[in-house]
Design a protein around this motif. Structure first.
Motif, mmCIF file in Angstrom:
data_model
loop_
_atom_site.group_PDB
_atom_site.id
_atom_site.type_symbol
_atom_site.label_atom_id
_atom_site.label_comp_id
_atom_site.label_asym_id
_atom_site.label_seq_id
_atom_site.Cartn_x
_atom_site.Cartn_y
_atom_site.Cartn_z
ATOM 1 N N ARG A 128 0.845 -1.185 0.000
ATOM 2 C CA ARG A 128 0.000 0.000 0.000
ATOM 3 C C ARG A 128 0.887 1.244 0.000
ATOM 4 O O ARG A 128 1.898 1.290 0.676
ATOM 5 N N LEU A 129 0.473 2.246 -0.752
ATOM 6 C CA LEU A 129 1.263 3.470 -0.872
ATOM 7 C C LEU A 129 0.899 4.409 0.270
ATOM 8 O O LEU A 129 -0.255 4.798 0.427
ATOM 9 N N THR A 130 1.888 4.791 1.068
ATOM 10 C CA THR A 130 1.700 5.725 2.161
ATOM 11 C C THR A 130 2.268 7.086 1.767
ATOM 12 O O THR A 130 2.994 7.217 0.771
ATOM 13 N N VAL A 131 1.944 8.101 2.546
ATOM 14 C CA VAL A 131 2.461 9.436 2.278
ATOM 15 C C VAL A 131 3.982 9.444 2.380
ATOM 16 O O VAL A 131 4.686 10.045 1.559
ATOM 17 N N ARG A 132 4.509 8.770 3.375
ATOM 18 C CA ARG A 132 5.955 8.714 3.548
ATOM 19 C C ARG A 132 6.624 8.044 2.357
ATOM 20 O O ARG A 132 7.661 8.514 1.860
ATOM 21 N N LEU A 137 9.690 8.321 -2.761
ATOM 22 C CA LEU A 137 9.776 8.076 -4.199
ATOM 23 C C LEU A 137 10.038 9.370 -4.962
ATOM 24 O O LEU A 137 10.821 9.399 -5.919
ATOM 25 N N GLY A 138 9.371 10.450 -4.534
ATOM 26 C CA GLY A 138 9.606 11.725 -5.192
ATOM 27 C C GLY A 138 11.054 12.178 -5.053
ATOM 28 O O GLY A 138 11.673 12.634 -6.033
ATOM 29 N N LEU A 139 11.620 12.036 -3.864
ATOM 30 C CA LEU A 139 13.023 12.381 -3.659
ATOM 31 C C LEU A 139 13.926 11.495 -4.508
ATOM 32 O O LEU A 139 14.906 11.965 -5.103
ATOM 33 N N GLY A 140 13.597 10.207 -4.550
ATOM 34 C CA GLY A 140 14.425 9.272 -5.306
ATOM 35 C C GLY A 140 14.482 9.599 -6.780
ATOM 36 O O GLY A 140 15.555 9.603 -7.396
ATOM 37 N N PHE A 141 13.333 9.886 -7.366
ATOM 38 C CA PHE A 141 13.322 10.194 -8.800
ATOM 39 C C PHE A 141 13.914 11.569 -9.092
ATOM 40 O O PHE A 141 14.452 11.803 -10.186
ATOM 41 N N VAL A 295 15.200 6.550 -0.897
ATOM 42 C CA VAL A 295 14.963 5.146 -0.554
ATOM 43 C C VAL A 295 14.826 4.985 0.951
ATOM 44 O O VAL A 295 13.954 4.255 1.444
ATOM 45 N N ALA A 296 15.692 5.665 1.716
ATOM 46 C CA ALA A 296 15.633 5.561 3.169
ATOM 47 C C ALA A 296 14.312 6.097 3.710
ATOM 48 O O ALA A 296 13.705 5.515 4.618
ATOM 49 N N VAL A 297 13.820 7.207 3.150
ATOM 50 C CA VAL A 297 12.537 7.759 3.586
ATOM 51 C C VAL A 297 11.403 6.813 3.220
ATOM 52 O O VAL A 297 10.506 6.545 4.028
ATOM 53 N N ALA A 298 11.421 6.282 1.991
ATOM 54 C CA ALA A 298 10.350 5.379 1.551
ATOM 55 C C ALA A 298 10.298 4.106 2.380
ATOM 56 O O ALA A 298 9.221 3.556 2.627
ATOM 57 N N GLN A 299 11.457 3.637 2.847
ATOM 58 C CA GLN A 299 11.506 2.407 3.643
ATOM 59 C C GLN A 299 11.335 2.661 5.132
ATOM 60 O O GLN A 299 11.414 1.737 5.931
ATOM 61 N N GLY A 300 11.124 3.927 5.526
ATOM 62 C CA GLY A 300 10.877 4.225 6.925
ATOM 63 C C GLY A 300 12.108 4.330 7.790
ATOM 64 O O GLY A 300 11.996 4.359 9.020
ATOM 65 N N LEU A 301 13.293 4.404 7.177
ATOM 66 C CA LEU A 301 14.513 4.529 7.972
ATOM 67 C C LEU A 301 14.761 5.957 8.422
ATOM 68 O O LEU A 301 15.509 6.188 9.374
ATOM 69 N N LEU A 302 14.157 6.930 7.753
ATOM 70 C CA LEU A 302 14.283 8.333 8.114
ATOM 71 C C LEU A 302 12.897 8.947 8.190
ATOM 72 O O LEU A 302 11.942 8.448 7.610
ATOM 73 N N GLY A 303 12.797 10.061 8.916
ATOM 74 C CA GLY A 303 11.526 10.752 9.029
ATOM 75 C C GLY A 303 10.743 10.306 10.240
ATOM 76 O O GLY A 303 11.117 9.358 10.944
ATOM 77 N N PRO A 304 9.634 10.980 10.519
ATOM 78 C CA PRO A 304 8.818 10.639 11.689
ATOM 79 C C PRO A 304 8.202 9.267 11.562
ATOM 80 O O PRO A 304 7.827 8.832 10.473
#
Length: 398
Positions: A128-132, A137-141, A295-304
């Motif tokens: 499922r696509l989450t906001v995080r 993905l936006g940062l990655g591209f 990638v780190a943000v999308a996988q939940g390694l960074l951010g809230p």
């Protein structure tokens, strides 16, 4: 401070050497591709490499007394996974490195997760696509555009080579969610499925390579550096690295072992610069950092992170049984313990729909692995297992 919060330095010393060795092995694979294509057609290099890797894993299978899958349905799905997870991307990296630096190919390999999530959400419906994840993905591209240097214009052999490496990463984006959707429920070990996948890819490359590039040259006619590169790509990058990664998972855990993905492009850049004397434009490593950040943000390694729910008490999953009709009992205060009912007091059974803890299973959910990039394996767990695809293999012997 408890033992759970104190860093275990002895455990760190136990897995960190293997962790770094794995990143170095997979990062150096792009160097070996560069050396191999000097004398071999990309299809022939991939054929020799995959065949060597398959032979290595078959030896490990025999030693561990494991066996290949036997179900026709599993082999049918492996046709797709072998093509998009091994044969096509490995060949595209070979074609790409005829036009670009090996270190740049290593950077493009790190964009694989940017393709996995959209396809898993939109096509295979396993995530499922989450906001995080969308922000990541936006940062990655955005990082991809920086690596390409689109402001300098597009075109030429160098740009074509980058697109080929980019296409190789996109192939992994198809293979990973595909096997999570169709093969992750298999009872076979990751080692068994990976060996079968490499065997299937070897057969595909043998046919396509013969039609496109002709018969492969005899190994005896190749130079020693090229032969060594093929052996390193197959036996070392696929066989030994697979075993090392399995040990890292057992010792450090799957989540920690998965972070090796972030070190692979670093080693690829360092090895390409030191061994081949390659150089990058300023925007390529900068774009790579933006890609890894996404990638780190999308996988939940960074951010809230979402706050974890407080786990219920051990006995909270079963509703409090109503007292017997002839023995009314007043409810005790919330902070006092409940006395056991009298021996002759009847206790009503919990309602039929009351949640009951499921008995422990014999093992973890089945796991499927596929090579990602030039040597890494990607683990795909069943959708219900609560784990997204990560760039590590699962332990065998299940």
């Amino acid at each position: 401070m408890t033992g759970h919060t104190t860093p275990d330095r002895s455990a760190l010393r136990g897995w960190l050497p293997g962790f770094l060795a794995l990143a170095a092995i997979w990062g150096s694979s792009f160097l070996f591709i560069k050396v191999g294509i000097a004398e071999l057609h990309p299809l022939h290099l991939t054929l020799y490499r995959v065949a060597t890797g398959a032979a290595t894993l078959l030896v490990v299978l025999v030693l561990l007394r494991d066996r290949l899958p036997r179900e026709p349905r599993t082999w049918a799905h492996l046709v797709v996974v072998a093509a998009f997870g091994v044969a096509i991307p490995f060949t595209l990296f070979g074609y790409g490195e005829q036009r670009v630096e090996s270190m740049l190919a290593g950077i493009w390999n790190a964009t694989t997760p940017l393709f996995v999530l959209p396809l898993a959400v939109l096509v295979f419906r396993t995530e499922r696509l989450t906001v995080r994840a969308a922000v990541g993905l936006g940062l990655g591209f955005l990082g991809v555009l920086v690596v390409l240097g689109v402001w300098e214009g597009v075109g030429g052999a160098h740009f074509t080579g980058q697109l080929m490496c980019f296409g190789a990463a996109a192939c992994y984006g198809v293979a990973i969610p595909y096997q999570k959707r169709f093969i992750a429920g298999s009872a076979h070990s990751g080692l068994s499925l990976s060996a079968a996948q490499l065997l299937m890819a070897t057969a595909q490359l043998a046919v396509v390579g013969l039609l496109v590039a002709g018969a492969p040259p005899a190994p005896t006619g190749l130079s020693l550096p090229v032969v060594g590169s093929v052996l390193a790509l197959g036996a070392l990058g696929t066989g030994l690295a697979f075993v090392i990664n399995l040990r890292n998972i057992r010792v450090a855990g799957a989540s920690t072992a998965a972070t090796v993905t972030y070190l692979v492009p670093i080693f690829a850049v360092l090895i390409g610069a030191l061994v081949l004397g390659e150089r990058l434009n300023w925007h390529q490593p900068v774009g790579a950092l933006v890609v890894l950040l996404g990638v780190a943000v999308a996988q939940g390694l960074l951010g809230p992170r979402r706050p974890r729910r407080t786990p219920p008490a051990a006995d909270a999953s079963v509703a409090e049984p109503p007292p017997a009709a002839d023995a009314p009992v007043a409810a005790p205060p919330a902070d006092t313990s409940v006395a056991a009912p009298p021996a002759d007091a009847s206790v009503a059974a919990p309602p039929a729909d009351a949640p009951v803890a499921a008995p422990p299973t014999a093992g973890d959910p089945p796991v499927v692995t596929t090579p990602a990039g030039v040597g890494a394996f990607v683990t795909a767990r069943p959708a219900g297992a609560g784990a997204a695809a990560v760039p590590v293999p699962e332990a065998t012997g299940r």
